[in-house]
Design a protein around this motif. Structure first.
Motif, mmCIF file in Angstrom:
data_model
loop_
_atom_site.group_PDB
_atom_site.id
_atom_site.type_symbol
_atom_site.label_atom_id
_atom_site.label_comp_id
_atom_site.label_asym_id
_atom_site.label_seq_id
_atom_site.Cartn_x
_atom_site.Cartn_y
_atom_site.Cartn_z
ATOM 1 N N SER A 61 4.784 2.095 -2.396
ATOM 2 C CA SER A 61 4.663 2.135 -0.930
ATOM 3 C C SER A 61 3.576 1.199 -0.420
ATOM 4 C CB SER A 61 4.384 3.566 -0.435
ATOM 5 O OG SER A 61 5.484 4.393 -0.717
ATOM 6 N N GLU A 62 3.196 0.246 -1.210
ATOM 7 C CA GLU A 62 2.257 -0.804 -0.817
ATOM 8 C C GLU A 62 2.444 -1.981 -1.760
ATOM 9 O OE1 GLU A 62 -1.679 0.672 -1.082
ATOM 10 O OE2 GLU A 62 -1.715 0.716 -3.269
ATOM 11 N N LEU B 244 14.517 5.450 -1.492
ATOM 12 C CA LEU B 244 13.839 4.354 -2.184
ATOM 13 C C LEU B 244 14.822 3.573 -3.042
ATOM 14 C CD1 LEU B 244 10.438 5.978 -3.268
ATOM 15 C CD2 LEU B 244 10.962 4.606 -1.247
ATOM 16 N N GLY C 164 8.485 0.559 2.531
ATOM 17 C CA GLY C 164 7.126 0.337 2.057
ATOM 18 C C GLY C 164 6.447 -0.775 2.821
ATOM 19 N N ARG C 165 5.128 -0.688 2.899
ATOM 20 C CA ARG C 165 4.353 -1.707 3.606
ATOM 21 C C ARG C 165 4.453 -3.040 2.873
ATOM 22 N NH1 ARG C 165 -0.958 -3.319 3.203
ATOM 23 N NH2 ARG C 165 -1.382 -1.675 1.659
#
Length: 494
Positions: free
Chosen positions: A201-202, A309, A357-358
């Motif tokens: 998520s990053e 995801l 995600g970022r």
């Protein structure tokens, strides 16, 4: 001659005082005045076919170049529209791309399918990089295309597979070969980084990406003429700690420091090998290679909606693999080794990837920046502009808005009222056009005659916007043959 009398004059004047027929019939007692007059019948044809009807012919006033999309809601004239034709044949667009927005159930996929079908008749191959519902599988099969199934237990897509690029590079020489190999290396690095971004998520750190790039170089040297490497081979390279990788890791000659630096990266990559949330969908050899001489659809509809995801990873992997194959095809065509082929790329459900995600906006941005000389038309589809503005950082939101701003054409279905201020920031809309889009988003009424919900008011209606030009309101009607490949509710049919 007898003189005229008053009775004679009255008799001669009587006809002028009688009721006269009007355009709506006979007035007065016993007459037949009608309250509504049917419109005169209209026929549509080319200037050659209807030239003898002058002066009763009228021009349509809408573009007649491209895929016959539907009829103008104002004039009833035929509207022909698609981003490839409007770019190549009319110059109406600065680049052959479009962005499609609209609430679910109003026909966004339908209008894209109509364009894909029409363009296939012009020799432009539709490529659907990830079909989640599925919306395009039947169409691609109907026009003789290739359908590749992916998902748990159904198929695999190796994110380190260069696809057609390796075979294409072997046929090229000089700068063309170097450019193709460099692009392939960059795409694989972006894809591995994207999977790590979805998993964490990053995005990975700058140091981790540098280590990955060096490890991919070592991996290519090890498998130069052998089998195509998979993610497990990449993990093994990092474990082996070869000198080029240690050099960019800046371990200062201390192997213990190297293990500390690469531990998190190795752990994340290991999670992609089969035991993590993404399973082994991207860690095994590619099940079915993509063919470039026909339409193609990647069917990922067997991935459950709860696995958000995995869906995002599948879409992004299909996009990366597909764009790489297209680049290889164009490199061969530029060298005169293959015929020049044009493609219409469809990227549906864009919001699923962007919100996974970022930092994924950067990954999509890198994939979609195809220049006009590539011979590629692009369609990106999502629900609302709010999907793009719901990203966590301002930087990502600005980049996501750029997807719409760069699009040569924006096609809008019905949208909620709250969407209008946000949409107005990137698309010039008049107040009339805003009201039209809001009216199309009105919920359907109950149809008591059929004991079911009626069709939504905006079903099949779209507003085509090109820059600051007035929008073209168009309604898309499907032919009987199209209805057979546009049924997305098959499981409910008896």
């Amino acid at each position: 001659m007898a003189p005229r009398t008053d009775k004679t004059r009255a008799r001669n004047a009587a006809p002028s005082s009688r009721p006269q027929a009007t355009a709506r019939g006979w007035p007065g007692r016993g007459g037949g005045m009608v309250g509504y007059i049917d419109a005169a019948p209209e026929w549509r044809g080319t200037s050659v076919q209807v030239c003898g009807l002058w002066p009763f012919g009228a021009g349509a006033g809408t573009p007649m170049v491209g895929v016959p999309l539907g009829r103008d809601l104002d004039s009833g004239a035929t509207v022909c529209c698609d981003p490839v034709s409007w770019f190549m044949r009319t110059g109406l667009l600065a680049n052959p791309s479009m962005f499609v927005l609209g609430r679910p159930g109003l026909g966004k996929s339908t209008v894209v399918r109509r364009m894909a079908l029409g363009l296939s008749g012009y020799g432009v191959h539709p490529l659907v990089f990830g079909d989640l519902k599925p919306d395009y599988v039947d169409l691609i099969r109907a026009i003789g295309g290739q359908v590749i199934s992916l998902g748990r237990g159904r198929g695999h897509l190796n994110v380190l597979d260069p696809g057609e690029s390796t075979a294409a590079a072997a046929r090229l020489t000089g700068s063309a070969r170097r450019q193709l190999l460099a692009g392939t290396h960059s795409r694989r690095l972006h894809m591995v980084s994207a999977l790590l971004t979805i998993l964490r998520s990053e995005p990975p750190s700058d140091r981790e990406e540098t280590i990955l790039a060096a490890a991919l170089d070592v991996l290519d040297d090890r498998h130069a003429r052998g089998r195509t490497p998979v993610l497990a081979d990449l993990v093994q390279v990092i474990k082996d700690a070869p000198e080029p990788v240690r050099a960019v890791a800046l371990d200062r000659g201390d192997i213990t420091r190297y293990w500390d630096i690469t531990e998190n990266l190795e752990a994340s990559l290991t999670a992609l090998l089969g035991d993590g949330v993404l399973g082994d969908s991207f860690a095994r050899p590619t099940t079915e290679p993509m063919k470039l001489d026909r339409p193609v659809c990647f069917d990922v509809s067997h991935i459950d909606d709860s696995e958000t995801l995995l869906q995002a990873a599948a879409l992004l992997s299909c996009w990366s693999y597909g764009f790489g194959a297209v680049s290889a095809a164009h490199a061969l065509a530029d060298a005169g080794l293959e015929p020049q082929r044009n493609y219409f790329l469809v990227m549906d459900e864009l919001w699923r990837v962007l919100q996974a995600g970022r930092g994924l906006v950067d990954r999509v941005n890198a994939l979609t920046r195809l220049d006009r000389q590539r011979g590629v038309g692009l369609a990106m589809v999502t629900h609302t502009i709010g999907d793009l503005l719901a990203l966590p950082t301002e930087e990502d939101r600005i980049k996501a808005k750029g997807f719409v701003e760069r699009a040569g054409m924006v096609v809008c279905a019905g949208l909620p009222p709250a969407e209008m201020p946000q949409l107005g920031q990137v698309v010039e809309l008049t107040e009339v056009e805003k009201r039209l889009l809001v009216d199309w988003s009105t919920p359907p009424a109950w149809d008591s005659s059929r004991n079911r919900q009626g069709d939504p008011p905006g079903l099949g209606n779209f507003l085509v916007k090109v820059g600051s030009r007035p929008g073209i309101p168009v309604h898309v009607d499907l032919t009987p043959r199209e209805l057979n490949v546009n049924n997305t509710n098959k499981r409910w049919n008896k």
